[in-house]
Design an enzyme around this catalytic site. Structure first.
Site, PDB file in Angstrom:
ATOM      1  N   ARG A 132      -5.863  53.952 -20.778  1.00 32.81           N
ATOM      2  CA  ARG A 132      -4.882  54.845 -20.157  1.00 32.81           C
ATOM      3  C   ARG A 132      -4.339  55.777 -21.231  1.00 32.81           C
ATOM      4  NH1 ARG A 132      -0.072  51.947 -18.548  1.00 32.81           N
ATOM      5  NH2 ARG A 132       1.012  53.046 -20.211  1.00 32.81           N
ATOM      6  N   GLU A 149       0.368  58.493 -26.298  1.00 35.72           N
ATOM      7  CA  GLU A 149      -0.426  57.411 -26.887  1.00 35.72           C
ATOM      8  C   GLU A 149      -1.633  57.143 -26.012  1.00 35.72           C
ATOM      9  OE1 GLU A 149       1.760  53.755 -27.062  1.00 35.72           O
ATOM     10  OE2 GLU A 149       2.260  53.765 -24.938  1.00 35.72           O
ATOM     11  N   ASN A 151      -3.743  53.788 -24.585  1.00 35.48           N
ATOM     12  CA  ASN A 151      -3.690  52.330 -24.407  1.00 35.48           C
ATOM     13  C   ASN A 151      -5.097  51.791 -24.212  1.00 35.48           C
ATOM     14  OD1 ASN A 151      -0.588  51.809 -23.894  1.00 35.48           O
ATOM     15  ND2 ASN A 151      -1.140  53.637 -22.752  1.00 35.48           N
ATOM     16  N   SER A 156      -1.516  48.990 -17.721  1.00 38.53           N
ATOM     17  CA  SER A 156      -0.974  48.458 -16.467  1.00 38.53           C
ATOM     18  C   SER A 156      -0.623  49.548 -15.469  1.00 38.53           C
ATOM     19  CB  SER A 156       0.265  47.614 -16.762  1.00 38.53           C
ATOM     20  OG  SER A 156       1.257  48.400 -17.379  1.00 38.53           O
ATOM     21  N   LYS A 313      -1.635  52.523 -33.339  1.00 38.46           N
ATOM     22  CA  LYS A 313      -1.009  53.822 -33.616  1.00 38.46           C
ATOM     23  C   LYS A 313      -1.579  54.448 -34.883  1.00 38.46           C
ATOM     24  CE  LYS A 313       1.986  53.347 -30.219  1.00 38.46           C
ATOM     25  NZ  LYS A 313       1.541  52.043 -29.710  1.00 38.46           N
ATOM     26  N   LYS A 371       6.973  55.072 -34.952  1.00 34.46           N
ATOM     27  CA  LYS A 371       6.245  54.138 -34.085  1.00 34.46           C
ATOM     28  C   LYS A 371       5.550  53.046 -34.895  1.00 34.46           C
ATOM     29  CE  LYS A 371       5.051  56.985 -30.089  1.00 34.46           C
ATOM     30  NZ  LYS A 371       3.939  57.345 -29.204  1.00 34.46           N
ATOM     31  N   GLU A 375       2.298  47.410 -28.626  1.00 30.51           N
ATOM     32  CA  GLU A 375       2.264  47.850 -27.230  1.00 30.51           C
ATOM     33  C   GLU A 375       3.406  47.155 -26.496  1.00 30.51           C
ATOM     34  OE1 GLU A 375       0.368  50.255 -26.479  1.00 30.51           O
ATOM     35  OE2 GLU A 375      -0.721  50.182 -28.357  1.00 30.51           O
ATOM     36  N   GLY A 376       3.667  47.624 -25.271  1.00 31.35           N
ATOM     37  CA  GLY A 376       4.623  46.920 -24.421  1.00 31.35           C
ATOM     38  C   GLY A 376       5.996  47.544 -24.325  1.00 31.35           C
ATOM     39  N   ARG A 458       5.161  57.672 -14.658  1.00 35.60           N
ATOM     40  CA  ARG A 458       6.384  56.921 -14.925  1.00 35.60           C
ATOM     41  C   ARG A 458       7.488  57.924 -15.210  1.00 35.60           C
ATOM     42  NH1 ARG A 458       4.564  53.138 -19.694  1.00 35.60           N
ATOM     43  NH2 ARG A 458       3.463  55.082 -20.074  1.00 35.60           N
TER      44      ARG A 458
END
Length: 491
Positions: A132, A149, A151, A156, A313, A371, A375-376, A458
């Site tokens: 993603r 970024e 993923n 998700s 990253k 950064k 993740e998360g 989002r």
């Protein structure tokens, strides 16, 4: 991400505010629609395996520039290929992460597994990337998308995002705006991602073998995960899906005679990681041993360890340099197109360039975000908090972080609906982050499947730095595509 008093506001989908009675009624309907159609999550504050809350959502779709949305869709197969090539470049991954693994224990543990697997040779040549790529529009470049970024593990919300289009369609019809639906792009993210796993299962070519989902001990984002499982079971009923934690794989997993992964007597064809991307998922050495066992097995991993490392990253920061990008993209036009989506990304390694970037961050911290390799959500440091964070780090510790230019997205205005929030919802200033899903399957020599697989949006309050829905900071949404030549343009 940065907004200020001069940030322009995108033209909305419908005229706001709504009359209070109408707003109360349609919001109540929308909440029930969300729960009854699976746009839901388990509560973190009052967790029960037997109940759901609706996932936070935006009542009507948020505007996004059509040209930039279509650009992101078209770019995804190129980004898929880029990440596939990066993952299979041992020298690049090793060199790029050399300083990071000295100070970041989690990345070092992943890298040690990678090194051990490399030493013995990959048992399974094929990997699956369910990727993603996340973007914000940047107002200082005419709302051009800039990548936040990429993923490569546990990407998700493909499942729930697929439900947001019908939810917001329902709301728009209830409000008498059915004519707006034509500007909401179709979203088949769930089918696209699940079909990728099934294509990998086909490559494995053992009819009795299963697809294994690696999950957390407690899954708050249960609907999104189960949507994937149930789609596979309903669409391909001959394929069985198992859900296991890393702890359970350590307890029950072993390698068979041909290095096939066995859980008891059940052979695993494909492993889909929805956990394993943060330190808390490995409470003991046993979970690390389980990860290594899976990586050495014949099962096709999503992602394999080298794909996981390709998503760090530090790798993203390296790829933003044109001289590095041309290592992985041969076509000059493709390289130019991908180069344009990168914002400024800077190393903080203890060398001349890294030290200069460190001083730049101390001088003008409001221009940047700091950064780590995580993740998360919830891990970044923003703006004026950066100097203190950097000063607490040793020169060596800094190399576990990268510095990134803040992106300045346009605002939109709308109603954000969250469990337990006051009714009726209030109009708030928001910013939206677009995620484009991609599927890529192949080995070091060949890519056999490569396609764009849907999208998600989002949206978060303009005052919030982080926007993770699972982390409780954002809301699910879908794009309402607008054109710069409509009426008065975007704004």
């Amino acid at each position: 991400m940065s907004v200020d008093d001069n940030t322009p506001v995108l033209r909305g989908c419908i005229k706001l505010p709504l009359a209070t009675d109408e707003l109360l009624e349609v919001t109540a309907k929308a909440k029930d629609y969300a729960i009854m159609h699976g746009a839901a999550m388990r509560s973190k504050t009052s967790f029960s395996p037997d109940s759901l809350n609706f996932a936070p959502f935006v009542l009507v779709p948020s505007s996004f520039p059509r040209k930039e949305f279509e650009k992101a869709i078209a770019l995804q197969p190129i980004i898929n290929r880029l990440m596939h090539n990066v993952a299979h470049d041992e020298e690049f991954i090793t060199t790029t992460l050399a300083e990071t693994i000295k100070v970041d224990e989690f990345t070092a543990n992943l890298f040690n597994i990678y090194r051990k697997v490399l030493a013995h040779g990959f048992t399974q040549a094929y990997s699956v990337g369910l990727l993603r790529s996340d973007y914000l529009a940047h107002v200082y470049e005419g709302c051009a998308i800039k990548q936040v970024e990429i993923n490569t593990i546990a990407s998700s919300f493909g499942g729930i995002a697929t439900q947001l289009v019908p939810l917001q369609n329902f709301v728009l019809r209830e409000l008498g705006h059915a004519e707006k639906l034509q500007r909401m792009p179709k979203n088949d993210a769930l089918a696209g991602l699940c079909d990728g796993m099934v294509k990998a299962w086909d490559i494995y070519a053992k009819p009795q073998a299963v697809i294994l989902f690696i999950i957390e001990e407690v899954s708050y984002n249960i609907c999104d995960q189960r949507f994937h499982e149930f789609y596979i079971r309903e669409t391909y009923p001959h394929i069985k899906v198992l859900r296991r934690t890393l702890t359970e794989v350590h307890r029950d997993g072993k390698l068979g005679q041909h290095k096939e992964l066995l859980l008891g007597s059940t052979e695993v064809a494909v492993i889909y990681f929805r956990a394993g991307y943060e330190p808390g998922h490995y409470p003991s050495q046993g979970e690390w041993d389980a990860r290594y066992l899976m990586e050495t097995s014949l099962a096709i991993k999503c992602p394999s360890i080298h794909y996981h490392l390709a998503g760090t990253k530090k790798v993203q920061q390296a790829l933003a340099q044109p001289s590095v990008l041309e290592r992985f993209i041969n076509d000059p036009e493709e390289m130019k197109a991908v180069g344009k989506i990168f914002t400024g990304l800077y190393s903080l390694d203890d060398n001349e360039a890294g030290n200069a970037n460190y001083e730049m961050a101390l001088r003008t911290p409001e221009k940047f975000v700091l950064k780590p390799q995580r993740e998360g959500g919830g891990n970044n440091v923003y703006g004026l908090d950066i100097p203190d964070a950097l000063k607490r780090m040793s020169r060596v510790e800094r190399s576990a972080w990268i510095l990134m230019d803040l992106i300045h997205p346009p605002l939109s205005q709308g109603y954000m609906v969250r469990p337990g929030s006051a009714m009726p919802p209030q109009i708030v200033d928001m910013v939206s982050e677009l995620g484009i899903f991609g599927v890529v399957i192949g080995d070091a020599e060949h890519i056999v499947h490569n396609y764009q697989a849907g999208h998600m949006l989002r949206t978060k309050l303009s005052t919030a730095n982080e926007g993770g829905v699972a982390a409780g900071l954002g809301a699910l949404d879908s794009p309402y595509l607008i054109d710069s030549d409509d009426e008065d343009g975007y704004f």
